[in-house]
Write an enzyme that holds these catalytic residues in place. Structure first.
Site, mmCIF file in Angstrom:
data_model
loop_
_atom_site.group_PDB
_atom_site.id
_atom_site.type_symbol
_atom_site.label_atom_id
_atom_site.label_comp_id
_atom_site.label_asym_id
_atom_site.label_seq_id
_atom_site.Cartn_x
_atom_site.Cartn_y
_atom_site.Cartn_z
ATOM 1 N N ARG A 1 3.786 -9.756 -10.053
ATOM 2 C CA ARG A 1 2.445 -10.375 -10.075
ATOM 3 C C ARG A 1 2.064 -10.900 -11.459
ATOM 4 O O ARG A 1 0.892 -10.837 -11.844
ATOM 5 C CB ARG A 1 1.359 -9.393 -9.615
ATOM 6 C CG ARG A 1 1.553 -8.809 -8.262
ATOM 7 C CD ARG A 1 1.449 -9.831 -7.136
ATOM 8 N NE ARG A 1 1.517 -9.138 -5.869
ATOM 9 C CZ ARG A 1 2.665 -8.795 -5.290
ATOM 10 N NH1 ARG A 1 3.818 -9.114 -5.848
ATOM 11 N NH2 ARG A 1 2.646 -8.140 -4.144
ATOM 12 N N CYS B 1 -4.494 -7.572 -1.129
ATOM 13 C CA CYS B 1 -4.545 -6.311 -1.875
ATOM 14 C C CYS B 1 -5.442 -6.461 -3.104
ATOM 15 O O CYS B 1 -5.323 -7.417 -3.858
ATOM 16 C CB CYS B 1 -3.138 -5.899 -2.302
ATOM 17 S SG CYS B 1 -2.176 -5.262 -0.927
ATOM 18 N N GLU C 1 -5.607 -6.594 -8.893
ATOM 19 C CA GLU C 1 -4.668 -7.676 -8.598
ATOM 20 C C GLU C 1 -5.446 -8.966 -8.347
ATOM 21 O O GLU C 1 -5.007 -10.049 -8.743
ATOM 22 C CB GLU C 1 -3.819 -7.346 -7.357
ATOM 23 C CG GLU C 1 -2.983 -8.546 -6.948
ATOM 24 C CD GLU C 1 -2.039 -8.303 -5.792
ATOM 25 O OE1 GLU C 1 -1.365 -7.264 -5.789
ATOM 26 O OE2 GLU C 1 -1.989 -9.153 -4.907
HETATM 27 N N1 EPU Z 1 -0.034 3.486 2.762
HETATM 28 C C1 EPU Z 1 -0.882 4.492 3.102
HETATM 29 N N2 EPU Z 1 -2.190 4.188 3.373
HETATM 30 C C2 EPU Z 1 -2.653 2.945 3.307
HETATM 31 C C3 EPU Z 1 -1.781 1.899 2.946
HETATM 32 C C4 EPU Z 1 -0.470 2.199 2.671
HETATM 33 O O1 EPU Z 1 -0.513 5.647 3.177
HETATM 34 O O2 EPU Z 1 -3.844 2.740 3.573
HETATM 35 C C5 EPU Z 1 1.373 3.805 2.500
HETATM 36 C C6 EPU Z 1 2.270 3.187 3.552
HETATM 37 O O3 EPU Z 1 2.371 4.001 4.676
HETATM 38 C C7 EPU Z 1 3.557 3.014 2.812
HETATM 39 C C8 EPU Z 1 3.121 2.756 1.380
HETATM 40 O O4 EPU Z 1 1.787 3.198 1.283
HETATM 41 O O5 EPU Z 1 4.294 4.203 2.846
HETATM 42 C C9 EPU Z 1 3.235 1.293 0.987
HETATM 43 O O6 EPU Z 1 2.402 0.506 1.820
HETATM 44 P P1 EPU Z 1 2.770 -0.982 2.273
HETATM 45 O O7 EPU Z 1 4.144 -1.039 2.793
HETATM 46 O O8 EPU Z 1 1.667 -1.494 3.109
HETATM 47 O O9 EPU Z 1 2.861 -1.809 0.933
HETATM 48 P P2 EPU Z 1 1.907 -1.864 -0.301
HETATM 49 O O10 EPU Z 1 2.717 -1.462 -1.473
HETATM 50 O O11 EPU Z 1 0.622 -1.201 -0.092
HETATM 51 C C10 EPU Z 1 2.615 -4.299 -0.957
HETATM 52 C C11 EPU Z 1 1.872 -5.447 -1.533
HETATM 53 C C12 EPU Z 1 1.221 -6.261 -0.439
HETATM 54 C C13 EPU Z 1 2.251 -6.677 0.571
HETATM 55 C C14 EPU Z 1 2.928 -5.428 1.110
HETATM 56 C C15 EPU Z 1 4.012 -5.739 2.100
HETATM 57 C C16 EPU Z 1 0.886 -4.970 -3.704
HETATM 58 C C17 EPU Z 1 -0.278 -4.415 -4.431
HETATM 59 N N3 EPU Z 1 0.817 -4.925 -2.386
HETATM 60 O O12 EPU Z 1 1.638 -3.431 -0.388
HETATM 61 O O13 EPU Z 1 0.682 -7.394 -1.032
HETATM 62 O O14 EPU Z 1 1.660 -7.413 1.607
HETATM 63 O O15 EPU Z 1 3.541 -4.706 0.017
HETATM 64 O O16 EPU Z 1 4.898 -6.655 1.573
HETATM 65 O O17 EPU Z 1 1.832 -5.437 -4.313
HETATM 66 C C18 EPU Z 1 -1.194 -8.576 -1.793
HETATM 67 O O18 EPU Z 1 -0.571 -8.720 -2.843
HETATM 68 O O19 EPU Z 1 -2.334 -9.084 -1.617
HETATM 69 C C19 EPU Z 1 -0.614 -7.781 -0.760
HETATM 70 C C20 EPU Z 1 -1.250 -7.503 0.353
#
Ligand code: EPU
Length: 306
Positions: free
Chosen positions: A183, A232, A302
């Site tokens: 990012r 996010c 972000e």
């Molecule tokens: N999780 C929770 N509770 C929640 C959300 C997530 O326990 O409310 C846990 C999930 O179960 C999982 C872990 O956290 O074990 C990671 O969650 P997820 O796979 O949804 O990915 P993330 O790291 O939260 C990132 C990006 C997203 C992108 C997703 C999928 C960032 C900050 N976020 O989310 O990007 O869509 O991976 O590719 O980098 C964005 O940048 O706007 C965005 C949405």
């Protein structure tokens, strides 16, 4: 008195910004400029300097929260076919997403729509774009912040980027010079007017299948696009998930006014009908404080706040 000699037709005072953002929140821009090509963009930047007006560039408004009082100075939004069409591959054909002559890359204007691009790529066997499925915004905005997710980021696909300096000068730089990180890039105060993205030719059946897999995984774990959000809110701290931390701190469903931490994914703050930008900001502060206290991690934004 501000002078817009030569660009009167594309500069307007007091334009509401909310309709240009996914949050649909926030106040107006003091000035709004919509240049349709590099020459107009350079002229707008020149007039901003002469008038002593600060400027900002608006992408797809997908990662942006505009404060209720709006913004001083000029908001620039790339407009027209050169910037928002699929781009110009040198053949003079625009809008149609034509690949470049090498058959492994495509040239896009900075204002081109990312959702449209990734779908087209998936349908036509342009392998690699699937990683961006479900990410809204413009090519320029996505490149500037190296948009991405679990499957990869746009920096993985960039070959080169055309940039316009604040003084209106144009320059093309390689992906390596832009230093794509999580990012983060070195685009800085420059405007992405175009980008060359590379793909790996594949069978359309396969790219479409992978596109659907990514799309479905996001759909299952994130609020639907019909809910107003900016994606996010916080960056993931190294080795951790901001969403998981916020969830662990018990904040799903937390509210300030019309803003609510999504029940679907805790790193999204969704805006209800009566929400203001101030509500979202208040909730951001509350989430950050609680996570710092409960988890010992200070979350970094972000989204961009104007
Ligand atoms: N999780 C929770 N509770 C929640 C959300 C997530 O326990 O409310 C846990 C999930 O179960 C999982 C872990 O956290 O074990 C990671 O969650 P997820 O796979 O949804 O990915 P993330 O790291 O939260 C990132 C990006 C997203 C992108 C997703 C999928 C960032 C900050 N976020 O989310 O990007 O869509 O991976 O590719 O980098 C964005 O940048 O706007 C965005 C949405």
């Amino acid at each position: 008195m501000h002078s817009w000699t030569g660009c009167e037709a594309i500069c307007q005072p007091e334009v509401a910004l909310a309709p240009f953002t996914w949050y649909k929140l926030g106040g107006p821009a003091e000035w709004f400029a919509a240049p349709r090509n590099e020459a107009e963009l350079s002229l707008v930047l020149q007039r901003c300097a002469e008038n002593g007006l600060p400027w900002r560039i608006l992408g797809g408004g997908a990662n942006l929260l505009v404060r209720d009082q709006g913004v001083r100075g000029v908001v620039i939004r790339l407009d027209g076919e050169t910037f928002c069409g699929a781009g110009n591959n040198g053949s003079g054909r625009r809008w149609a997403l034509q690949p470049n002559a090498d058959g492994r890359s495509v040239t896009l204007g900075g204002g081109a729509d990312l959702t449209r691009l990734t779908k087209h790529a998936a349908m036509n066997g342009w392998g690699g774009f699937e990683r961006l499925a479900g990410i809204p915004g413009t090519v320029g905005g996505a490149v500037t912040m190296n948009a991405g997710g679990r499957w990869g980021c746009i920096g993985d696909l960039v070959r080169s980027v055309a940039l316009v300096d604040p003084d209106g000068r144009q320059r093309t730089v390689s992906a390596a010079e832009l230093g794509f990180e999580y990012r983060r890039t070195r685009v800085g105060e420059r405007i992405v007017s175009a980008a060359v993205l590379e793909y790996t030719p594949d069978e359309p059946r396969r790219t479409w299948q992978r596109y659907l897999e990514v799309w479905n995984a996001k759909y299952a774990s994130q609020p639907p696009v019909s809910e107003r959000s900016a994606g996010c809110i916080f960056k993931n701290p190294p080795g951790q998930s901001a969403g998981a931390l916020i969830d662990r701190a018990g904040l799903k469903g937390a509210r300030r006014g019309g803003a609510e931490v999504s029940h679907r994914h805790a790193n999204f703050i969704v805006a209800q009908r009566d929400a203001t930008a101030a509500d979202v900001l208040a909730l951001i502060d509350a989430v950050r404080e609680t996570v710092a206290r409960e988890c010992g991690v200070v979350l970094e934004l972000e989204i961009v706040v104007w």
